[in-house]
Design a protein around this motif. Structure first.
Motif, PDB file in Angstrom:
ATOM      1  N   GLY A  50       0.785  -1.234   0.000  1.00  0.00           N
ATOM      2  CA  GLY A  50       0.000   0.000   0.000  1.00  0.00           C
ATOM      3  C   GLY A  50       0.810   1.273   0.000  1.00  0.00           C
ATOM      4  O   GLY A  50       0.265   2.355  -0.277  1.00  0.00           O
ATOM      5  N   LEU A  51       2.124   1.193   0.296  1.00  0.00           N
ATOM      6  CA  LEU A  51       2.910   2.424   0.368  1.00  0.00           C
ATOM      7  C   LEU A  51       2.960   3.164  -0.968  1.00  0.00           C
ATOM      8  O   LEU A  51       2.777   4.390  -0.994  1.00  0.00           O
ATOM      9  CB  LEU A  51       4.317   2.130   0.880  1.00  0.00           C
ATOM     10  CG  LEU A  51       5.268   3.326   0.950  1.00  0.00           C
ATOM     11  CD1 LEU A  51       4.717   4.429   1.848  1.00  0.00           C
ATOM     12  CD2 LEU A  51       6.659   2.885   1.425  1.00  0.00           C
ATOM     13  N   ASP A  53       0.783   3.336  -3.353  1.00  0.00           N
ATOM     14  CA  ASP A  53      -0.501   4.000  -3.585  1.00  0.00           C
ATOM     15  C   ASP A  53      -0.718   5.162  -2.618  1.00  0.00           C
ATOM     16  O   ASP A  53      -1.315   6.187  -2.982  1.00  0.00           O
ATOM     17  CB  ASP A  53      -1.639   2.995  -3.456  1.00  0.00           C
ATOM     18  CG  ASP A  53      -1.706   2.028  -4.638  1.00  0.00           C
ATOM     19  OD1 ASP A  53      -1.113   2.342  -5.691  1.00  0.00           O
ATOM     20  OD2 ASP A  53      -2.342   0.978  -4.494  1.00  0.00           O
ATOM     21  N   THR A  54      -0.233   5.017  -1.385  1.00  0.00           N
ATOM     22  CA  THR A  54      -0.351   6.118  -0.426  1.00  0.00           C
ATOM     23  C   THR A  54       0.488   7.307  -0.869  1.00  0.00           C
ATOM     24  O   THR A  54       0.049   8.467  -0.790  1.00  0.00           O
ATOM     25  CB  THR A  54       0.077   5.654   0.977  1.00  0.00           C
ATOM     26  OG1 THR A  54      -0.743   4.550   1.373  1.00  0.00           O
ATOM     27  CG2 THR A  54      -0.072   6.772   1.988  1.00  0.00           C
ATOM     28  N   ALA A  57      -1.305   8.994  -3.635  1.00  0.00           N
ATOM     29  CA  ALA A  57      -2.410   9.813  -3.138  1.00  0.00           C
ATOM     30  C   ALA A  57      -1.908  11.145  -2.587  1.00  0.00           C
ATOM     31  O   ALA A  57      -2.520  12.195  -2.819  1.00  0.00           O
ATOM     32  CB  ALA A  57      -3.186   9.046  -2.062  1.00  0.00           C
ATOM     33  N   LEU A  58      -0.781  11.110  -1.865  1.00  0.00           N
ATOM     34  CA  LEU A  58      -0.214  12.362  -1.360  1.00  0.00           C
ATOM     35  C   LEU A  58       0.273  13.235  -2.507  1.00  0.00           C
ATOM     36  O   LEU A  58       0.066  14.459  -2.501  1.00  0.00           O
ATOM     37  CB  LEU A  58       0.928  12.080  -0.379  1.00  0.00           C
ATOM     38  CG  LEU A  58       1.671  13.314   0.152  1.00  0.00           C
ATOM     39  CD1 LEU A  58       0.702  14.317   0.783  1.00  0.00           C
ATOM     40  CD2 LEU A  58       2.750  12.894   1.147  1.00  0.00           C
ATOM     41  N   ARG A 245       5.982   6.622   7.534  1.00  0.00           N
ATOM     42  CA  ARG A 245       4.847   6.089   6.778  1.00  0.00           C
ATOM     43  C   ARG A 245       3.520   6.515   7.394  1.00  0.00           C
ATOM     44  O   ARG A 245       2.545   6.790   6.680  1.00  0.00           O
ATOM     45  CB  ARG A 245       4.960   4.564   6.687  1.00  0.00           C
ATOM     46  CG  ARG A 245       6.159   4.097   5.867  1.00  0.00           C
ATOM     47  CD  ARG A 245       6.097   2.619   5.563  1.00  0.00           C
ATOM     48  NE  ARG A 245       6.219   1.763   6.730  1.00  0.00           N
ATOM     49  CZ  ARG A 245       7.356   1.264   7.195  1.00  0.00           C
ATOM     50  NH1 ARG A 245       8.520   1.562   6.581  1.00  0.00           N
ATOM     51  NH2 ARG A 245       7.383   0.465   8.241  1.00  0.00           N
ATOM     52  N   THR A 249       0.679   8.610   5.419  1.00  0.00           N
ATOM     53  CA  THR A 249      -0.714   8.159   5.376  1.00  0.00           C
ATOM     54  C   THR A 249      -1.657   9.263   5.848  1.00  0.00           C
ATOM     55  O   THR A 249      -2.723   9.502   5.253  1.00  0.00           O
ATOM     56  CB  THR A 249      -0.888   6.904   6.245  1.00  0.00           C
ATOM     57  OG1 THR A 249      -0.041   5.865   5.736  1.00  0.00           O
ATOM     58  CG2 THR A 249      -2.339   6.429   6.257  1.00  0.00           C
ATOM     59  N   HIS A 250      -1.258   9.941   6.923  1.00  0.00           N
ATOM     60  CA  HIS A 250      -2.065  11.047   7.440  1.00  0.00           C
ATOM     61  C   HIS A 250      -2.196  12.165   6.413  1.00  0.00           C
ATOM     62  O   HIS A 250      -3.303  12.665   6.157  1.00  0.00           O
ATOM     63  CB  HIS A 250      -1.429  11.579   8.718  1.00  0.00           C
ATOM     64  CG  HIS A 250      -1.984  12.885   9.182  1.00  0.00           C
ATOM     65  ND1 HIS A 250      -3.206  13.002   9.793  1.00  0.00           N
ATOM     66  CD2 HIS A 250      -1.478  14.147   9.091  1.00  0.00           C
ATOM     67  CE1 HIS A 250      -3.436  14.276  10.065  1.00  0.00           C
ATOM     68  NE2 HIS A 250      -2.410  14.988   9.657  1.00  0.00           N
ATOM     69  N   ALA A 252      -1.838  12.011   3.212  1.00  0.00           N
ATOM     70  CA  ALA A 252      -2.485  11.580   1.970  1.00  0.00           C
ATOM     71  C   ALA A 252      -3.991  11.533   2.088  1.00  0.00           C
ATOM     72  O   ALA A 252      -4.708  11.562   1.074  1.00  0.00           O
ATOM     73  CB  ALA A 252      -1.958  10.203   1.560  1.00  0.00           C
ATOM     74  N   ALA A 253      -4.509  11.448   3.330  1.00  0.00           N
ATOM     75  CA  ALA A 253      -5.949  11.344   3.530  1.00  0.00           C
ATOM     76  C   ALA A 253      -6.635  12.692   3.290  1.00  0.00           C
ATOM     77  O   ALA A 253      -6.048  13.755   3.497  1.00  0.00           O
ATOM     78  CB  ALA A 253      -6.242  10.866   4.961  1.00  0.00           C
ATOM     79  N   ARG A 258      -8.917  12.530   8.272  1.00  0.00           N
ATOM     80  CA  ARG A 258      -7.731  12.500   9.111  1.00  0.00           C
ATOM     81  C   ARG A 258      -8.097  12.264  10.563  1.00  0.00           C
ATOM     82  O   ARG A 258      -9.051  12.832  11.082  1.00  0.00           O
ATOM     83  CB  ARG A 258      -6.943  13.818   9.000  1.00  0.00           C
ATOM     84  CG  ARG A 258      -6.356  14.054   7.628  1.00  0.00           C
ATOM     85  CD  ARG A 258      -5.508  15.311   7.640  1.00  0.00           C
ATOM     86  NE  ARG A 258      -5.020  15.628   6.311  1.00  0.00           N
ATOM     87  CZ  ARG A 258      -4.208  16.636   6.045  1.00  0.00           C
ATOM     88  NH1 ARG A 258      -3.790  17.408   7.023  1.00  0.00           N
ATOM     89  NH2 ARG A 258      -3.820  16.861   4.812  1.00  0.00           N
TER      90      ARG A 258
END
Length: 260
Positions: A50-51, A53-54, A57-58, A245, A249-250, A252-253, A258
């Motif tokens: 998933g990294l 794709d994360t 997204a960011l 990471r 993730t935070h 990128a949301a 968040r």
């Protein structure tokens, strides 16, 4: 911002970094030891599920203002994270793609005789690996860290006679490359280019080779973040790649998703 003003934290989502905003910041991310955990060999690293794709997204939330800035070759970065998905600087900027999908610009290869001599010298030391990236050669000695002084002297004998070539130390690695190519110069190239221009840069890295990137973002009024241990020029510290990471993730949301 004074060194240490953003403290190290152990929580999964570091509260001190909540002010980072993909709408206004540009993100420069080292890879080994920063986004992913260091492995005994460069080809043995594991990219967490998933990294990529994360990160994508960011990058989308930052309108493309995210770049991987690594000692790895650009081809290696594309193998790990997806071909052409990100702006990226490979080999500390010797091979640079200024935006996703754009052709890269490569510095000239090192002289083949020097690369041959470096590979031969590395082979003389048990447990030492020569990674020939054409425009640089990385000599890895993670399996035998105690030989660093002897290995450095052997490499210096080869490089010392050549103009414009330097040895850059890193985490259990000596990188032989052309002078003037470093992560700071790579950041400068990105920051002069859309979509990075006009944003506040953030550089996250774990090694001495990242300090040039720290200096570049400090000059631009940005934020330099070390991982694992304090580094010269870093204003903040994250404890490990897991925490990096979590931050990615935070960021990128979408804002409403968040965690607070």
């Amino acid at each position: 911002m004074p060194k240490g003003s953003l403290p190290a934290v152990d929580s999964e989502i570091p509260g001190a970094f909540m002010a980072l905003d993909p709408a206004t910041h540009a993100f420069f991310l080292d890879v080994d030891g920063t986004l992913i955990d260091i492995a005994p060999r460069p080809d043995a690293v594991v990219v967490p599920s998933g990294l990529p794709d994360t990160l994508f997204a960011l990058a989308a939330r930052a309108k493309g203002a995210l770049a991987l800035v690594s000692g790895r070759s650009l081809a290696s970065l594309d193998d790990l994270f997806g071909a052409g998905r990100f702006a990226a600087a490979g080999v500390h900027g010797a091979d640079i793609r200024l935006s996703a999908g754009r052709p890269s610009e490569r510095a000239p290869a090192l002289d083949e005789d020097l690369r041959h001599d470096l590979r031969t010298t590395a082979a003389e030391f048990e447990g030492v690996l020569a990674e020939d990236k054409e425009n640089a050669v990385a000599i890895h000695y993670r399996a035998r860290p105690e030989i660093a002084p002897v290995l450095k002297r052997a490499l210096a004998q080869l490089v010392g006679r050549r103009q414009g070539i330097e040895i850059m130390p890193g985490h259990c690695v000596f990188e032989v490359r052309r002078q003037g190519i470093d992560k700071g110069a790579a950041v400068g190239r990105f920051m002069a280019t859309t979509p990075f221009a006009g944003r506040r840069p953030v550089f996250i890295g774990d090694d001495v080779t990242d300090e040039a990137g720290f200096r570049a973002v400090n000059r631009a009024g940005g934020i330099a973040v070390a991982v694992g241990v304090p580094r010269d020029g870093a204003q903040a510290l994250l404890p490990n790649p897991r925490s990096v990471r979590a931050l990615i993730t935070h960021l990128a949301a979408e804002p409403r998703q968040r965690r607070r």
